[in-house]
Motif scaffolding. Structure first.
Motif, short mmCIF file in Angstrom:
data_model
loop_
_atom_site.label_atom_id
_atom_site.label_comp_id
_atom_site.label_asym_id
_atom_site.label_seq_id
_atom_site.Cartn_x
_atom_site.Cartn_y
_atom_site.Cartn_z
N LEU A 201 50.88 30.14 31.37
CA LEU A 201 50.49 29.18 30.33
C LEU A 201 49.07 29.41 29.81
N GLY A 202 48.40 30.42 30.34
CA GLY A 202 47.02 30.68 29.92
C GLY A 202 46.03 29.89 30.77
N ALA A 203 44.74 30.21 30.63
CA ALA A 203 43.69 29.52 31.40
C ALA A 203 42.54 29.21 30.47
N LYS A 204 42.33 27.93 30.20
CA LYS A 204 41.35 27.48 29.21
C LYS A 204 39.94 28.00 29.51
N SER A 205 39.46 27.85 30.74
CA SER A 205 38.08 28.23 31.05
C SER A 205 37.86 29.73 30.92
N ILE A 206 38.86 30.53 31.33
CA ILE A 206 38.75 31.99 31.20
C ILE A 206 38.75 32.35 29.71
N ASN A 207 39.69 31.79 28.96
CA ASN A 207 39.78 32.09 27.52
C ASN A 207 38.48 31.76 26.79
N GLU A 208 37.92 30.57 27.07
CA GLU A 208 36.70 30.15 26.38
C GLU A 208 35.52 31.05 26.74
N THR A 209 35.46 31.50 28.01
CA THR A 209 34.36 32.37 28.44
C THR A 209 34.47 33.75 27.79
N VAL A 285 40.17 43.46 40.89
CA VAL A 285 40.39 42.16 40.25
C VAL A 285 39.24 41.19 40.53
N ILE A 286 38.93 40.40 39.49
CA ILE A 286 38.02 39.25 39.65
C ILE A 286 38.90 38.01 39.48
N PHE A 287 38.99 37.22 40.54
CA PHE A 287 39.78 35.99 40.49
C PHE A 287 38.93 34.81 40.03
N VAL A 306 39.19 38.32 49.17
CA VAL A 306 37.74 38.54 49.05
C VAL A 306 37.15 38.89 50.42
N GLU A 307 37.63 38.21 51.46
CA GLU A 307 37.13 38.45 52.83
C GLU A 307 37.43 39.86 53.34
N HIS A 308 38.40 40.53 52.70
CA HIS A 308 38.75 41.91 53.10
C HIS A 308 38.29 42.93 52.06
N ASN A 309 37.29 42.56 51.25
CA ASN A 309 36.76 43.46 50.20
C ASN A 309 37.86 44.00 49.28
N ALA A 310 38.84 43.15 49.01
CA ALA A 310 39.94 43.58 48.14
C ALA A 310 39.85 42.93 46.76
N ALA A 311 38.91 42.01 46.58
CA ALA A 311 38.77 41.31 45.29
C ALA A 311 37.40 40.65 45.23
N LEU A 312 37.02 40.23 44.00
CA LEU A 312 35.85 39.37 43.80
C LEU A 312 36.34 38.02 43.29
N MET A 313 35.50 37.01 43.42
CA MET A 313 35.91 35.68 42.97
C MET A 313 34.75 34.97 42.26
N VAL A 314 35.10 34.24 41.21
CA VAL A 314 34.15 33.37 40.51
C VAL A 314 34.79 31.98 40.46
N ARG A 315 34.04 30.97 40.88
CA ARG A 315 34.59 29.61 40.81
C ARG A 315 34.68 29.15 39.35
N GLU A 322 28.84 33.33 35.52
CA GLU A 322 29.04 34.40 36.51
C GLU A 322 30.06 35.48 36.14
N LEU A 323 31.08 35.12 35.33
CA LEU A 323 32.20 36.05 35.12
C LEU A 323 31.75 37.37 34.50
N VAL A 324 31.00 37.31 33.43
CA VAL A 324 30.58 38.54 32.74
C VAL A 324 29.64 39.36 33.62
#
Length: 369
Positions: A201-209, A285-287, A306-315, A322-324
């Protein structure tokens, strides 16, 4: 022994529907004569998607607790009572040998009714943090199929089976080169390609950023495949017109296997299905976990990688700042991209659908004897 009959209950989002359909297809492959009935929530995505996959579905008039509009909850007790009686009637009419719940509104009433009528049940818990409904249902369930380790803090240890989360066959069996993915994409194969996906359905905060920082991102000599979902599609399409083919905007991507193949870095929500697919695709991937998911399970899902160095995360609250920054950091660190890819692939389970289907057949046969 008579032929086995199975009910698969749940839905609400692609993250619940696609795994359910994958298990149903695996079940048909293993037992071609098996009879399968889906039960979903009226007005939800499954009522349209499941028939498209060739399966019959019945809808319950059921909804979840609405946190943003409390007045809408006034009809909830009546809907729960109605759905309980309809669930019992469906079980009487269909006479299943087993009922599987995949999460979503229809899952609880169906499994609860089945357990009350001594029909064996199987829970497919997709997330690393189990919801209240599944914890309650697990006490009487025959088996709980999980995708993460250490789930015995939620469920009885003797019922847990680590199966992984099922994904669509075109993903689990994908064997597409980046070159072929880029031909499908029809953009510039020499540029690093960023895939932005916010769930079905898309993600508003990601789209706006992305919208706000588009110029800054494109200065990195990259190109974007941006899946917006329906609500943001027109706005993003208009915005992309300025950038002469460096940004491709789509409402929904059906050929996710080609999208993953074409991509170098992914920005995504952290739903269970997205994670299972990304582990198989092995793309850095950045989650950005959806913050309003029940028990904040998307953050738990992301942290498990993230704990296994398999991804990054931004709240989600930090996404605009932080995303960019994190995206640029990954773009310029090829060694890190490689480490993330290898670690993601280490979590991949390609036959989760078959593992769950086999357990479902086993408990159905025990009831069927």
């Amino acid at each position: 022994m008579k032929n086995i009959r199975v009910i698969i209950a749940g839905g609400g989002t692609g993250g619940h529907i696609f795994p359910a359909v994958a298990v149903a297809n695996a079940l048909k492959h293993l037992v071609p004569a098996a009879e399968i009935l889906f039960v979903g929530a009226e007005g939800k995505m499954e009522m349209e998607k499941v028939p498209q996959e060739g399966f019959k579905i019945i809808g319950l008039d059921i909804a979840g607790f609405n946190r943003s509009n409390l007045l809408k909850n006034l009809s909830l007790p009546l809907k729960l009572i109605k759905s309980h009686f309809k669930a019992k009637q469906i079980i009487k009419d269909f006479a299943p040998d087993a009922v599987m719940g995949v999460g979503g509104y229809a899952s609880f009433p169906m499994l609860n009714a089945a357990q009350g009528m001594n029909i064996p049940t199987l829970i497919q818990e997709q997330n690393s943090y189990a919801g209240k409904s599944n914890k309650a249902l697990a006490k009487k369930a025959k088996a709980v199929c999980v995708a993460y380790e250490h789930m015995d803090k939620f469920f009885p240890k003797n019922k847990i089976i680590l199966t992984g989360n099922p994904v669509r066959k075109n993903i689990s069996q994908m064997n597409i080169s980046r070159a072929d993915g880029q031909i499908w994409l029809g953009m510039d194969a020499t540029k690093q390609t960023i895939l932005i996906i916010g769930g079905s359905l898309g993600a508003k905060s990601i789209n706006e950023t992305i919208d706000k920082h588009l110029e800054e991102i494109l200065k990195e000599n990259v190109q974007l495949l941006w899946q917006t979902g329906k609500p943001y599609y027109e706005q993003a399409k208009k915005r992309a017109e300025t950038f002469k083919g460096a940004v491709k905007v789509v409402e929904f991507i059906k050929e996710m296997d080609y999208a993953y193949a074409a991509t170098d870095i992914v920005i995504s929500r952290a739903g269970a299905l997205a994670i299972a697919e990304l582990c198989i695709a092995g793309k850095p991937v950045i989650f950005v976990p959806y913050p309003y998911a029940a028990e904040d399970h998307q953050t738990s899902n992301a942290m498990a990688l993230v704990e296994h160095n398999a991804a990054l995360m931004v709240r989600d609250t930090d996404v605009n700042i932080e995303l960019v920054k994190k995206l640029k950091y990954v773009l310029h660190d090829e060694a890190m991209q490689e480490i993330m890819s290898l670690n993601l692939l280490g979590f991949a389970i390609k036959n989760a659908d078959e593992r769950i289907a086999k357990k479902l057949i086993e408990i159905a046969k025990e009831h069927n004897i």
